[in-house]
Design a protein around this motif. Structure first.
Motif, PDB file in Angstrom:
ATOM      1  N   SER A  36       8.650 -10.124   6.500  1.00 35.52           N
ATOM      2  CA  SER A  36       9.671  -8.857   6.383  1.00 35.52           C
ATOM      3  C   SER A  36       9.691  -8.268   7.903  1.00 35.52           C
ATOM      4  N   ASP A  37      10.794  -7.605   8.237  1.00 34.22           N
ATOM      5  CA  ASP A  37      10.732  -6.918   9.540  1.00 34.22           C
ATOM      6  C   ASP A  37      10.476  -5.428   9.180  1.00 34.22           C
ATOM      7  N   LYS A  38      10.256  -5.038   7.791  1.00 37.89           N
ATOM      8  CA  LYS A  38       9.784  -3.743   7.510  1.00 37.89           C
ATOM      9  C   LYS A  38       8.691  -3.677   7.014  1.00 37.89           C
ATOM     10  N   PRO A  39       7.639  -3.197   7.499  1.00 39.93           N
ATOM     11  CA  PRO A  39       6.043  -3.105   7.072  1.00 39.93           C
ATOM     12  C   PRO A  39       6.272  -2.863   5.863  1.00 39.93           C
ATOM     13  N   ASN A  40       6.707  -1.758   5.374  1.00 39.66           N
ATOM     14  CA  ASN A  40       6.525  -1.053   3.961  1.00 39.66           C
ATOM     15  C   ASN A  40       7.406  -1.716   2.816  1.00 39.66           C
ATOM     16  N   ALA A  41       7.958  -2.931   3.232  1.00 36.47           N
ATOM     17  CA  ALA A  41       8.810  -3.658   2.352  1.00 36.47           C
ATOM     18  C   ALA A  41       8.024  -4.052   0.941  1.00 36.47           C
ATOM     19  N   LYS A  42       8.507  -3.525   0.050  1.00 34.80           N
ATOM     20  CA  LYS A  42       7.754  -3.747  -1.414  1.00 34.80           C
ATOM     21  C   LYS A  42       7.470  -5.325  -1.940  1.00 34.80           C
ATOM     22  N   GLY A  43       8.502  -6.220  -1.248  1.00 39.72           N
ATOM     23  CA  GLY A  43       8.238  -7.724  -1.634  1.00 39.72           C
ATOM     24  C   GLY A  43       6.818  -8.134  -0.953  1.00 39.72           C
ATOM     25  N   LEU A  44       6.399  -7.570   0.076  1.00 38.88           N
ATOM     26  CA  LEU A  44       5.326  -8.125   0.697  1.00 38.88           C
ATOM     27  C   LEU A  44       3.965  -8.100  -0.258  1.00 38.88           C
ATOM     28  N   GLU A  45       3.934  -7.128  -1.000  1.00 40.30           N
ATOM     29  CA  GLU A  45       2.489  -6.765  -1.853  1.00 40.30           C
ATOM     30  C   GLU A  45       2.886  -7.942  -3.066  1.00 40.30           C
ATOM     31  N   HIS A  46       4.157  -7.775  -3.550  1.00 43.89           N
ATOM     32  CA  HIS A  46       4.528  -8.725  -4.759  1.00 43.89           C
ATOM     33  C   HIS A  46       4.164 -10.151  -4.407  1.00 43.89           C
ATOM     34  N   ALA A  47       4.750 -10.854  -2.971  1.00 43.01           N
ATOM     35  CA  ALA A  47       4.426 -12.022  -2.663  1.00 43.01           C
ATOM     36  C   ALA A  47       2.772 -12.114  -2.557  1.00 43.01           C
ATOM     37  N   ALA A  54       1.888 -13.105   3.365  1.00 40.76           N
ATOM     38  CA  ALA A  54       2.991 -12.238   3.527  1.00 40.76           C
ATOM     39  C   ALA A  54       2.849 -11.407   4.636  1.00 40.76           C
ATOM     40  N   ILE A  55       3.572 -11.575   5.701  1.00 40.48           N
ATOM     41  CA  ILE A  55       3.508 -10.868   6.885  1.00 40.48           C
ATOM     42  C   ILE A  55       4.646  -9.902   7.297  1.00 40.48           C
ATOM     43  N   ALA A  56       4.520  -8.681   7.980  1.00 36.47           N
ATOM     44  CA  ALA A  56       5.288  -7.834   8.643  1.00 36.47           C
ATOM     45  C   ALA A  56       5.365  -8.257  10.162  1.00 36.47           C
ATOM     46  N   ILE A  57       6.643  -8.496  10.571  1.00 34.33           N
ATOM     47  CA  ILE A  57       7.045  -8.474  11.882  1.00 34.33           C
ATOM     48  C   ILE A  57       8.046  -7.611  12.453  1.00 34.33           C
ATOM     49  N   PRO A  58       7.431  -6.319  12.479  1.00 33.05           N
ATOM     50  CA  PRO A  58       8.435  -5.124  12.743  1.00 33.05           C
ATOM     51  C   PRO A  58       9.525  -5.146  14.067  1.00 33.05           C
ATOM     52  N   ARG A  59      10.704  -4.938  13.943  1.00 30.12           N
ATOM     53  CA  ARG A  59      11.550  -4.900  15.142  1.00 30.12           C
ATOM     54  C   ARG A  59      10.978  -3.941  16.240  1.00 30.12           C
ATOM     55  N   ALA A  60      10.494  -2.931  15.386  1.00 28.48           N
ATOM     56  CA  ALA A  60       9.961  -1.898  16.638  1.00 28.48           C
ATOM     57  C   ALA A  60       8.680  -2.224  17.750  1.00 28.48           C
ATOM     58  N   ASP A  61       8.226  -3.284  17.192  1.00 27.06           N
ATOM     59  CA  ASP A  61       7.116  -3.824  17.921  1.00 27.06           C
ATOM     60  C   ASP A  61       7.477  -4.734  18.943  1.00 27.06           C
ATOM     61  N   LYS A  65      15.322  -8.039  20.977  1.00 30.57           N
ATOM     62  CA  LYS A  65      15.943  -8.598  19.836  1.00 30.57           C
ATOM     63  C   LYS A  65      15.215 -10.377  20.051  1.00 30.57           C
ATOM     64  N   ALA A  66      15.410 -10.737  21.307  1.00 32.42           N
ATOM     65  CA  ALA A  66      15.181 -12.075  21.550  1.00 32.42           C
ATOM     66  C   ALA A  66      13.523 -12.117  21.185  1.00 32.42           C
ATOM     67  N   GLU A  67      12.682 -11.274  21.596  1.00 30.86           N
ATOM     68  CA  GLU A  67      11.411 -11.128  21.543  1.00 30.86           C
ATOM     69  C   GLU A  67      10.798 -11.062  20.157  1.00 30.86           C
ATOM     70  N   HIS A  68      11.689 -10.432  19.364  1.00 32.14           N
ATOM     71  CA  HIS A  68      11.155 -10.181  17.952  1.00 32.14           C
ATOM     72  C   HIS A  68      11.468 -11.564  17.227  1.00 32.14           C
ATOM     73  N   GLU A  69      12.702 -12.101  17.604  1.00 28.57           N
ATOM     74  CA  GLU A  69      12.975 -13.306  16.950  1.00 28.57           C
ATOM     75  C   GLU A  69      12.162 -14.521  17.415  1.00 28.57           C
ATOM     76  N   MET A  90      18.251  -7.557   6.319  1.00 30.17           N
ATOM     77  CA  MET A  90      19.095  -6.789   6.681  1.00 30.17           C
ATOM     78  C   MET A  90      19.301  -6.900   8.243  1.00 30.17           C
ATOM     79  N   ARG A  91      19.172  -7.908   8.821  1.00 29.67           N
ATOM     80  CA  ARG A  91      19.128  -8.030  10.367  1.00 29.67           C
ATOM     81  C   ARG A  91      20.191  -9.187  10.599  1.00 29.67           C
ATOM     82  N   LEU A  92      21.059  -8.945  11.514  1.00 24.40           N
ATOM     83  CA  LEU A  92      21.941 -10.135  12.067  1.00 24.40           C
ATOM     84  C   LEU A  92      21.367 -10.989  12.854  1.00 24.40           C
TER      85      LEU A  92
END
Ligand code: GAR
Length: 203
Positions: A36-47, A54-61, A65-69, A90-92
């Protein structure tokens, strides 16, 4: 079973549908990672409840964009993912990312593409007076919601529908067609040709 990673940004109900389908012994794919690009995404816990990494890779970190990708690609490689399924991510994605997974990355979209790419699809379908709406699974290409169509399910619009009631029935259809489409791709029953079409084979 073909290893699949699922990319999410939120609720993750489509991710849940893919996980549920993948638990059947005859399903041709298994979910090896959820990102997930959102650390608080509900789906992470579900998975994680299913024992899936299930890991978060936040864009803000990341500075760009290239480093995030690059971080997302590193995680996909580490998980050994052969197919990437976008499920409310929700990220192009950049052209480089899309090219890397050409024919191996799929997305679910809440409209009958090519109608209503982008956001607020249910509001727009109602405003346009559509009597039929629905959802689409397609291969991901550079243009947003533009890739070759793998599977669709129509949903009739009722006279008293609101965006919320319509979204609910479309979501139920999404949960039916996304596992079907993933299975078709994993089995090689549909592939993206070099000229950007979805080619279905009967086997
Ligand atoms: C789904 O309706 C999906 O089709 C949509 O976001 C929702 C995610 O729900 N995706 C897009 O609009 C992409 N253009 P979920 O997190 O419960 O699967």
């Amino acid at each position: 079973k073909v290893p699949v990673a699922v990319l999410i940004s939120g609720r993750g109900s489509n991710m849940g549908a893919l996980i549920a389908a993948s638990l059947h012994t005859d399903f041709p794919a298994r979910i090896v990672s959820v990102i997930s690009d959102k650390p608080n995404a509900k789906g992470l816990e579900h998975a994680r409840g299913f024992g899936i990494e299930a890991i978060a890779i936040p864009r803000a970190d990341y500075d760009s964009k290239a480093e995030h990708e690059a971080a997302v690609i590193a995680a996909l490689d580490a998980a050994g993912a052969k197919i990437v399924a976008l499920a409310g991510y929700m990220r192009l994605l950049s052209g480089d990312f899309v090219t890397r997974y050409a024919g191996r990355m799929i997305n679910i979209h809440p409209s009958l593409l090519p109608a209503f790419p982008g956001l607020a699809t249910h509001e727009r379908a109602l405003a346009a007076g559509c009597r039929v709406h629905g959802c689409t699974v397609h291969f991901v290409t550079e243009g947003m919601d533009e890739g070759p169509i793998i599977e669709q399910e129509p949903v009739r619009v009722e006279h008293d529908d609101t965006p919320e009631t319509l979204a609910q029935r479309v979501l139920e259809a999404e949960h039916r067609i996304y596992p079907l489409a993933l299975a078709m791709v994993a089995r090689g029953e549909v592939r993206m040709t070099s000229d950007g079409r979805a080619q279905h084979s009967r086997s």
